[in-house]
Design a protein around this motif. Structure first.
Motif, mmCIF file in Angstrom:
data_model
loop_
_atom_site.group_PDB
_atom_site.id
_atom_site.type_symbol
_atom_site.label_atom_id
_atom_site.label_comp_id
_atom_site.label_asym_id
_atom_site.label_seq_id
_atom_site.Cartn_x
_atom_site.Cartn_y
_atom_site.Cartn_z
ATOM 1 N N TRP A 145 -21.172 123.327 -77.970
ATOM 2 C CA TRP A 145 -20.716 122.104 -76.854
ATOM 3 C C TRP A 145 -19.562 121.248 -77.038
ATOM 4 O O TRP A 145 -20.048 120.013 -77.687
ATOM 5 N N LEU A 146 -18.773 121.212 -76.533
ATOM 6 C CA LEU A 146 -17.822 119.768 -76.361
ATOM 7 C C LEU A 146 -18.216 118.723 -75.893
ATOM 8 O O LEU A 146 -18.423 119.027 -73.835
ATOM 9 N N VAL A 147 -18.184 117.667 -76.307
ATOM 10 C CA VAL A 147 -18.911 116.078 -75.428
ATOM 11 C C VAL A 147 -17.476 115.216 -75.943
ATOM 12 O O VAL A 147 -17.326 115.099 -76.875
ATOM 13 N N PRO A 148 -16.561 114.276 -75.060
ATOM 14 C CA PRO A 148 -16.072 113.528 -75.401
ATOM 15 C C PRO A 148 -16.585 112.492 -76.378
ATOM 16 O O PRO A 148 -16.836 111.306 -75.299
ATOM 17 N N THR A 149 -16.536 112.378 -77.149
ATOM 18 C CA THR A 149 -16.912 110.807 -78.678
ATOM 19 C C THR A 149 -15.833 110.330 -78.527
ATOM 20 O O THR A 149 -16.270 108.517 -78.752
ATOM 21 N N LEU A 150 -15.329 110.756 -79.035
ATOM 22 C CA LEU A 150 -13.644 109.723 -79.343
ATOM 23 C C LEU A 150 -12.322 109.729 -78.909
ATOM 24 O O LEU A 150 -12.612 110.870 -77.536
ATOM 25 N N MET A 151 -11.646 109.051 -78.880
ATOM 26 C CA MET A 151 -10.505 108.806 -77.952
ATOM 27 C C MET A 151 -9.670 110.187 -77.855
ATOM 28 O O MET A 151 -9.195 110.142 -77.107
ATOM 29 N N THR A 152 -8.951 111.043 -79.002
ATOM 30 C CA THR A 152 -8.145 112.032 -78.900
ATOM 31 C C THR A 152 -9.488 113.301 -78.980
ATOM 32 O O THR A 152 -8.921 114.235 -79.594
ATOM 33 N N ALA A 153 -10.586 113.114 -78.072
ATOM 34 C CA ALA A 153 -11.264 114.405 -77.819
ATOM 35 C C ALA A 153 -10.540 115.293 -76.828
ATOM 36 O O ALA A 153 -9.353 114.836 -76.341
ATOM 37 N N PRO A 154 -10.290 116.650 -76.946
ATOM 38 C CA PRO A 154 -9.405 117.637 -76.481
ATOM 39 C C PRO A 154 -10.443 117.280 -75.183
ATOM 40 O O PRO A 154 -11.043 117.173 -74.194
ATOM 41 N N ARG A 191 -24.420 120.974 -80.999
ATOM 42 C CA ARG A 191 -25.260 122.474 -81.280
ATOM 43 C C ARG A 191 -25.863 122.373 -79.675
ATOM 44 O O ARG A 191 -26.496 123.424 -79.779
ATOM 45 N N THR A 192 -26.869 120.689 -79.093
ATOM 46 C CA THR A 192 -27.166 121.639 -77.737
ATOM 47 C C THR A 192 -26.512 121.485 -76.906
ATOM 48 O O THR A 192 -25.587 120.140 -77.183
ATOM 49 N N PRO A 193 -27.387 122.049 -75.897
ATOM 50 C CA PRO A 193 -26.478 121.469 -74.323
ATOM 51 C C PRO A 193 -25.909 120.007 -74.289
ATOM 52 O O PRO A 193 -27.029 119.388 -74.145
ATOM 53 N N PRO A 194 -25.458 119.409 -73.313
ATOM 54 C CA PRO A 194 -25.438 118.442 -72.870
ATOM 55 C C PRO A 194 -26.223 118.061 -71.838
ATOM 56 O O PRO A 194 -26.294 118.764 -71.168
ATOM 57 N N ALA A 195 -27.321 117.136 -71.399
ATOM 58 C CA ALA A 195 -27.781 116.451 -70.686
ATOM 59 C C ALA A 195 -27.406 116.023 -69.494
ATOM 60 O O ALA A 195 -25.992 115.337 -69.893
ATOM 61 N N ASP A 196 -27.964 116.124 -68.766
ATOM 62 C CA ASP A 196 -26.571 116.019 -67.093
ATOM 63 C C ASP A 196 -26.908 114.144 -67.087
ATOM 64 O O ASP A 196 -27.902 113.823 -67.332
ATOM 65 N N PRO A 197 -25.985 114.185 -66.422
ATOM 66 C CA PRO A 197 -25.770 112.824 -66.607
ATOM 67 C C PRO A 197 -27.323 111.730 -65.674
ATOM 68 O O PRO A 197 -26.698 112.997 -64.695
ATOM 69 N N ALA A 198 -27.792 110.924 -65.735
ATOM 70 C CA ALA A 198 -29.084 110.797 -64.746
ATOM 71 C C ALA A 198 -27.944 109.962 -63.913
ATOM 72 O O ALA A 198 -27.094 108.681 -63.650
ATOM 73 N N PRO A 199 -28.637 109.953 -62.803
ATOM 74 C CA PRO A 199 -27.852 109.376 -61.581
ATOM 75 C C PRO A 199 -28.288 107.871 -61.669
ATOM 76 O O PRO A 199 -29.302 107.398 -62.203
ATOM 77 N N PRO A 200 -27.332 107.057 -60.838
ATOM 78 C CA PRO A 200 -27.457 105.279 -60.825
ATOM 79 C C PRO A 200 -28.824 105.057 -60.567
ATOM 80 O O PRO A 200 -29.292 105.609 -59.067
ATOM 81 N N THR A 201 -29.116 103.859 -61.024
ATOM 82 C CA THR A 201 -30.001 103.733 -59.889
ATOM 83 C C THR A 201 -29.820 102.457 -59.722
ATOM 84 O O THR A 201 -31.046 101.836 -59.162
ATOM 85 N N THR A 202 -28.878 101.746 -59.061
ATOM 86 C CA THR A 202 -28.607 100.518 -58.257
ATOM 87 C C THR A 202 -28.382 101.574 -57.214
ATOM 88 O O THR A 202 -27.365 102.370 -57.413
ATOM 89 N N LYS A 203 -28.079 101.118 -56.174
ATOM 90 C CA LYS A 203 -27.237 100.856 -54.757
ATOM 91 C C LYS A 203 -26.052 100.298 -54.649
ATOM 92 O O LYS A 203 -26.317 99.365 -55.752
ATOM 93 N N PRO A 204 -25.393 101.505 -54.387
ATOM 94 C CA PRO A 204 -23.937 99.978 -54.313
ATOM 95 C C PRO A 204 -24.650 99.225 -53.348
ATOM 96 O O PRO A 204 -25.133 99.438 -52.533
ATOM 97 N N ARG A 205 -23.823 97.564 -53.670
ATOM 98 C CA ARG A 205 -23.617 96.973 -52.548
ATOM 99 C C ARG A 205 -23.083 97.033 -51.327
ATOM 100 O O ARG A 205 -21.915 97.615 -51.605
ATOM 101 N N ARG A 206 -23.134 96.265 -50.198
ATOM 102 C CA ARG A 206 -22.457 96.522 -48.950
ATOM 103 C C ARG A 206 -21.615 95.313 -49.158
ATOM 104 O O ARG A 206 -22.441 94.208 -48.746
#
Length: 92
Positions: free
Chosen positions: A13-22, A61-76
């Motif tokens: 699986w491709l993951v963007p780690t470096l700035m030169t990632a495709p 080599r392994t599928p990337p985990a789904d990103p966790a949802p944000p834990t804080t609420k956006p401020r009104r």
């Protein structure tokens, strides 16, 4: 070399780690290894059939985990008020 080399035909699986990632790394597609070009570069075949040569740090080599949802609420935002003595000017 600290990592064992990738095998031909291995699914990675491709993951963007470096700035030169495709650009394809931002879609996180699964792809197949065609061959190792050097000790730190690998040639990959994307699902659409195109190929990309990238650094091994952009490959997992392994599928990337789904990103966790944000834990804080956006401020009104509070409505904007003008200080005493000021008035809103009409635009027309």
């Amino acid at each position: 070399m600290s990592r064992e080399p990738y095998r031909e035909g291995q699914e990675v699986w491709l993951v963007p780690t470096l700035m030169t990632a495709p650009a394809a790394a931002y879609r996180q597609p699964a792809c197949d290894v065609i061959r190792m070009t050097t000790d730190s570069r690998v040639l990959l075949r994307l699902p659409d059939g195109s190929t990309v040569d990238t650094d091994i740090r952009n490959v997992r080599r392994t599928p990337p985990a789904d990103p966790a949802p944000p834990t804080t609420k956006p401020r009104r935002r509070q409505p904007m008020t003008l200080p005493d003595g000021y008035a809103e000017q009409p635009l027309w």
